[in-house]
Design an enzyme around this catalytic site. Structure first.
Site, PDB file in Angstrom:
ATOM      1  N   CYS A 179     -14.140  11.900  10.418  1.00 20.11           N
ATOM      2  CA  CYS A 179     -13.306  11.697  11.601  1.00 20.11           C
ATOM      3  C   CYS A 179     -12.582  12.968  12.083  1.00 20.11           C
ATOM      4  CB  CYS A 179     -12.198  10.684  11.304  1.00 20.11           C
ATOM      5  SG  CYS A 179     -12.797   9.093  10.796  1.00 20.11           S
ATOM      6  N   GLY A 193     -17.132  13.369  14.656  1.00 21.80           N
ATOM      7  CA  GLY A 193     -17.392  11.935  14.680  1.00 21.80           C
ATOM      8  C   GLY A 193     -17.904  11.519  16.039  1.00 21.80           C
ATOM      9  N   ASN A 206      -8.122  10.434   9.065  1.00 18.55           N
ATOM     10  CA  ASN A 206      -9.299  11.252   8.781  1.00 18.55           C
ATOM     11  C   ASN A 206      -9.416  11.380   7.287  1.00 18.55           C
ATOM     12  OD1 ASN A 206     -11.351  13.177   8.776  1.00 18.55           O
ATOM     13  ND2 ASN A 206      -9.907  14.879   8.973  1.00 18.55           N
ATOM     14  N   GLY A 207     -10.631  11.262   6.771  1.00 15.91           N
ATOM     15  CA  GLY A 207     -10.821  11.423   5.337  1.00 15.91           C
ATOM     16  C   GLY A 207     -11.199  10.126   4.671  1.00 15.91           C
ATOM     17  N   TYR A 241     -19.635  24.079   6.743  1.00 12.76           N
ATOM     18  CA  TYR A 241     -20.476  23.275   7.615  1.00 12.76           C
ATOM     19  C   TYR A 241     -19.743  22.550   8.738  1.00 12.76           C
ATOM     20  CZ  TYR A 241     -23.703  19.658   9.135  1.00 12.76           C
ATOM     21  OH  TYR A 241     -24.490  18.850   9.896  1.00 12.76           O
TER      22      TYR A 241
END
Lengths: 499, 499, 499, 499
Positions: A8, A34, A109-110, A250
């Site tokens: 996210c 996302g 997020n996570g 990345y």
């Protein structure tokens, strides 16, 4: 496909008349984090309202009325990668709750590693969950807290959740941001020149809305922004910095800066380090896999003195509704997404730089693509160490079974992808290239994918993880020191910090 | 926005059981040539049927039933850039006509310069047009022809239309392709290993479907593909090769090869030539404008020995439904599409390589973006000559008023875009870098945008064009030899072919 | 399904500031005449523009921007029933043509019987058609006319087309309406109190927009409305009034008045006449098939003194996207559209009044429905004669094979639908009930479905029609006088006008 | 607009291989009970899954894949009327909850009068609600219950909620249905001949899927259907039958039977009774307001001997996306939904039968419509008593301010709607016409709208209700006996049961 997926991105604005619009543009620059769902909730100080749906941000707000309707000075928003089986509108964030005494919006997020056990315990005590998302857990913890203020209740909740995460929480009175005790997932504070604040998963989103960088929210901290300005406090009892190395390798956009390190610069330096560690002196040219490996490839080219060529072209119009070719057409040579440039690579010895190898299928396909286009040799150079262990802190690779390096030796991988040679960057090389230099294990990076050393612990995932360790993983763990125990505590003095 | 827009891309398949699917993938790789509409018509040898709509290819075929319904062994398809005011479903190609004696599908890339006069003449004689597209004209010419065969009628029609164009025409019996008498717009023949043929605007589309390159359809030629194989003939009385230089400079995909020259290689060579002609010795780094100028920038970097850096990041999710920021937000610094990477460019002297300057607004914006991000100096280097004259052969710049170089001198442009220095590649440098080497004016390139020398003539556009020439354009024309007259005939011996 | 379908409805407004909105409401009241497509074209005196799409009117204009964009004082619109195989956007009307000298919008209700031969002749002479719709033919005729004015050219065109039709034609200068030489399809002129005119297929559309009835456009006439007011002229050399009886029997809304006769009143009178001709003295109640047969049923009840009950309920929410039950579910008793009211009909002897029997399947299903709900007896009474012959003037029944009465005798039909008794209204009874009383065959009605007597001739349909006559049809034709020949001319003195 | 709106309809199937399809058809026949949202949840015995969205059922399942994906032998479904401000996907039912130990789907018809206080109490104890719907309350009650089985927990929950309601609750093991202690809202059990059961809000839905009626679920009862068949039990300590009279008067489909009384028959009898109580001897005809008042109108006509005519026509294509005419057009006479048939009503004295008068605006508009069409006199006859009091048990009229009869006397209402005369059916007349004959107040009907006598109590609404009583309401209450107290208990012996 076989690439990694971040869970996210989050973005919030406090005190700007175009809060929803700015959130739209901020989220847009985080779209790479996302693509399956998006949403925005605004507050005008009296009432929260929102819009969210499945799809890219531009699809969710394809009807501009949806954005126009979100008037207010404060907003939070979310873009989301939908994990398997949970591709439902229920799980699209921000979640918006209307209680008799307060309304609350929340996004996340996570990934939590103890969400399942927290949830079960809550359900046994009568809680009713509506989504399958971890994000909902903290709302229940907050509402069941006996703390006297919302802020105290939030802190209590944050102390109970484990993993790698950032939260944005908004009420009509304040905007809160919080980061896990290792700072695995990033959260940045920015400020508008004319006043008002912004919180975002990456600095690129701060830049895009014309705000200025203020600071990172660090491991174990939370921020409150309200009519009095902002205040940052620590909620966690103990913190050990461990910034996700994969953000640099990345995920993050090259124009973002995480913990003071620019992502493109880190990648380019990784490429140079890779050229130093694993040269390919007879090669004719260096080619990067677009788009995430182009920085590393140009670093490799610069260090090695080889020309940097555009030997692979990425098709930029592959969207969600794109119809994939059937197997028969793929076998016949129909190729989408990536094309090799025949007139560039024909007869050439190529250094192919990529950021990582996960399942190996993509690398195999790209090597094949280049050889089909006439490449004489393809020497694969990976700008990170072998991806040996699953990730549980917000990356969509939670099964050892998916990782080729957990099952095959270095030589077997080279054979599998049909490269003429293969090299990975060393762990030390990666840590040095990023150059975080925190006084913490691995210089302050979270490198669990390469080491099996989980700074936030394993909790609900431990049993299954241990039961499925491969011989290669077991050997690695037996021969390398571990700094963290299963609850994420630092369990031994770390001495191998690269100098 | 202020960039150039190509009119269209075409793709056709003859004799393959997945004709529509292959056309979908072929068109997909040509999506950069037109994003406003798409369509596919198939033939099963007995009946033609099709589907077309406004939007990206993946939007037009978002419902996979539309593609599945197109069964047949032969197909043609089209992607389209919608010119101002004609953004209507009526104009989406391929057009499909059902006559009592035959069905015909037709699509078209490029622009006719005598369409208006042909159309008026036809209407005076009772013709009823349904679109505002030039493409429909040739259908009327064919149907009114007294020729005894369809092929002869097609040839008659082709001889009457003027400009830069390629056509694909399909009946249940044959697939036809045709190229204008100067070969301004490209058309390539490919072949499947298991049999069957493909025609496409660019070789990247041949590659993407796994077919092998056979040959270019050359200036003034047409091809017939039917159950007996293929046959290429010339329909035009006289031909003068003049391949669009802008295909190399800007439009085509870097992995395509036009008239034997790879586009990326031509661009990289242009960059090297530009570094030779216009060095920037004190600069710290070279940055290209993504995505079309990255090849030229890497060439410039390689020749000059400067590092090649990613100082600009393009947001890849800006789609059609994206909501543009209002003026107030733009002024406040909200930036979409392109972001400058602050940590890369801060305090640096930058060589910014771009492919062309049309209106100047984009260049001005990018220079500003870099300086706002802290760049110390920005030296703009353009990998093509000054864009002085409008284009009438299929590029969306048909008004002198739109061209900054037609109105401002070199120095004024530099001031306008606020660059620290500015240089354009010379015409000779461009011609040499592409290296076409045909025995024709400008070595066989169509360079009308730089010279005002129109190889296919002006026809319906002449009067307006002449009435609006700027002093700068007049001066250029008065001081440079012209090889073509207003009907596109070679009117003098050309001697300035670069050696 | 097995019901009749009207081809279209038309509506036009001249000189009203809300022309498009009024057309929307007018078309809305004509939606029963066509549900598969709709469109509106407006003129602001300088430019014509339009919007059209597949679907119900409210679907076509679901996005209110489409209607808002149609600003102008003049408009024409169309709702359409899509005939088999032509369900394509190409065929949705009004058609809009932009010629170099004039723009023209055109729409059409009804069906031409010589369209195919006209079209072939035009194509042989080079015409290019874009739709498969008959409507396009007259546009080609107009454009190829040598007449000196548009109005003269239109008249020339009207004289060449044969069948049952009305046209609306709009330019920036005038609105034209035209009716076939028999007046088979209705067209009505209305006037707004504050000025401005309206043309519509039915008076209900005049009422709905708050305009006042002025007059019918009669057989062979056309009307011109422009800045000077309106003018009605006759274009046809000879006219014979023959208003479609099926408009009264089935198609038109009960609140419409055609040729001076209210539709509900005509139906109620037919029901009374039916009760007189075919009583059912032992019955307990009268039930009508909703909605078109309720007027006739209440007439039957009133004349017979039987109670009028609601024994069948129609589900009003069956729309286009409704998912029909699979065969297995239908056999198990799943019933949509119509439900029988068990507690009303159980044990009762019922007179079931319907307007017509076409294929017989619907009647059979309704009788079954009532008996399954416990009805003791079902006596079917049809408020029109046996439907013996196909229709070619704008009703979707053009094959004798579809008509049960063309294949089965009266007794066989009764057995097939499993009724306890069956009766049809006599032709004379229908003619008297409607009471048109024109001095023309059949009192001025077009009753070809009952008599095989085609007032506008057969033309392109003749060969196939004659080749497929059934023995029952042949017998009828041999034993009943015919007033019209195959070109639609009155071929004998008519003497059987009911007094 | 100004009509009444029912909250919802529910439908469930247990043990049929086409459970979702049957639920689709069942809900379709209940669409009149709610048009703003719909959903279906299925169980295959192992897993629950569902689909729901805003819109008509046919819109929610416009993509047939959504229905096809719902495989399983058990299903529940819901159609919903969205109350003001809650028009959000969150509130569309059935709700589907996945707990660690069980999945539960739930949907609901009616309205709770103590939902707000229950909800607040739950929230104070940490509950997190996700919708604003009352339906969610019982789920929390069930989960917080200490009962040992799900069925016991459900019973505990049912005992805590007050109002008029039915629930359907489905787990993988069983389907539950429940009815409030007064049976205000109906719920009917049906059985398929080949096995399997169905529960529905009305019998028309039982009929439509081809099932047979078994029995009503009565006041205070619940049913469990599982692999052992079905079992009906009572959960409420005390019950007093009070079936909603408005189901007969307005809401239910005429082909439904509630508590053994057919709705059409009850309406027709009301019309006869109305003709007896309030004749209009000089009138020329009787007209009913379509569609709900046609039964009563035909009863009035039959008793009075006046002809029953179709003087008003309802436009059946007015859907959700219909664009309403602007004020200026309405004033000019643009009329949608209802049209008067000029040729029927002109010069006539009309008895206009309607089912009820709520705000009075609709009646006023219809009288005006008829007079504009030329009606000489309009005598309004209402087939129910004056609507004096708000409803809190599932009808969208919860404010006295909305009720014209609460503010105006009988004569003032007549003047307001501009009728030539006005009459309402007496309460006794209505009770007799329906003929329920239960040994309970008002013969077992819930007639709170006419009497202010609330059989299920007022609870959360009491304070506001009492504070806003109008003088007319106060007078009524002071002069008429009340049988129920504010908690819904029978508080005095009822003696005025009509014989």
């Amino acid at each position: 496909m076989s690439r990694l997926n971040e869970e996210c991105g989050v973005f919030g604005v406090w005190q700007h008349e175009s809060a929803a619009q700015l959130t739209y543009y901020g989220l847009h620059s985080l779209q790479h984090r996302g693509q399956e769902g998006a949403g925005i909730v605004v507050s005008n100080g009296k009432r929260l309202k929102g819009h969210r749906d499945l799809g890219l941000l531009s699809e969710v707000f394809a009807n501009p009325n949806h954005l126009d309707a979100l008037s207010g000075q404060h907003a939070i928003g979310h873009v989301r990668y939908a994990t398997e089986g949970s591709n439902s509108l229920h799980n699209i964030q921000p979640f918006l709750f209307h209680f008799y005494d307060r309304s609350v919006a929340i996004c996340h997020n996570g990934n939590l590693v103890n969400a399942r056990s927290l949830r079960r315990e809550l359900e046994i005590n009568g809680a009713v969950f509506h989504s399958t998302s971890d994000t909902e857990v903290i709302m229940h913890l907050i509402r069941r807290s006996q703390a006297s203020t919302f802020e105290e209740a939030l802190k209590e909740g944050l102390r109970q959740v484990k993993g790698g995460f950032t939260y944005l929480v908004m009420t009509n009175e304040a905007l809160y941001g919080a980061v896990d005790p290792n700072g695995i997932r990033p959260l940045i504070l920015g400020k508008f020149r004319q006043g008002g604040y912004v919180l975002a998963s990456e600095t690129c989103a701060i830049d895009v809305v014309g705000a200025d960088f203020v600071c990172d929210i660090c491991a174990g901290e939370y921020i409150v922004i309200d009519k009095n300005g902002y205040r940052i406090e620590r909620y966690a009892d103990s913190v050990t910095p461990a910034v996700s190395a994969m953000e640099y390798v990345y995920f993050a956009r090259p124009d973002s800066t995480i913990a003071g390190i620019n992502v493109h610069a880190a990648r380019k330096q990784s490429g140079k380090q890779l050229a130093k560690e694993a040269p390919a002196p007879e090669a004719d040219m260096v080619i990067g896999v677009p788009n995430s490996s182009l920085s590393a490839a140009s670093g490799y080219a610069e260090y090695s003195g080889l020309p940097y060529e555009m030997g692979l072209v990425k098709n930029q119009y592959v969207g969600r509704t794109f119809i994939q070719p059937a197997q028969a057409l793929r076998e016949q040579g129909v190729r989408m997404k990536l094309s090799a440039v025949r007139d560039i690579v024909k007869g050439k010895k190529i250094v192919l730089v990529d950021d990582s190898i996960v399942r190996g299928t993509t690398s195999k396909r790209i090597v094949r693509l280049l050889k089909d286009a006439g490449a004489a040799e393809v020497h694969v150079r990976i700008a990170s160490p072998e991806f040996l262990f699953p990730c549980f802190y917000g990356i969509d690779v939670s099964q050892s079974a998916e990782l080729i390096s957990a099952h095959k030796t270095f030589e077997e991988v080279c054979t599998y992808i049909d490269a003429d040679s293969l090299a990975f960057l060393s762990l030390e090389g990666l840590i040095q290239s990023i150059g975080l230099n925190e006084d913490a294990p691995y210089s302050g990076l979270c490198v669990e994918s390469f080491t099996g050393d989980y700074p936030a612990g394993l909790y609900d995932y431990e049993q299954n993880y241990l039961a499925n360790l491969t011989p290669i993983q077991q050997t690695y763990l037996a021969t390398h020191p571990q700094f963290f125990n299963k609850e994420g505590q630092v369990c031994q003095t770390h001495t191998n910090k690269p100098e």
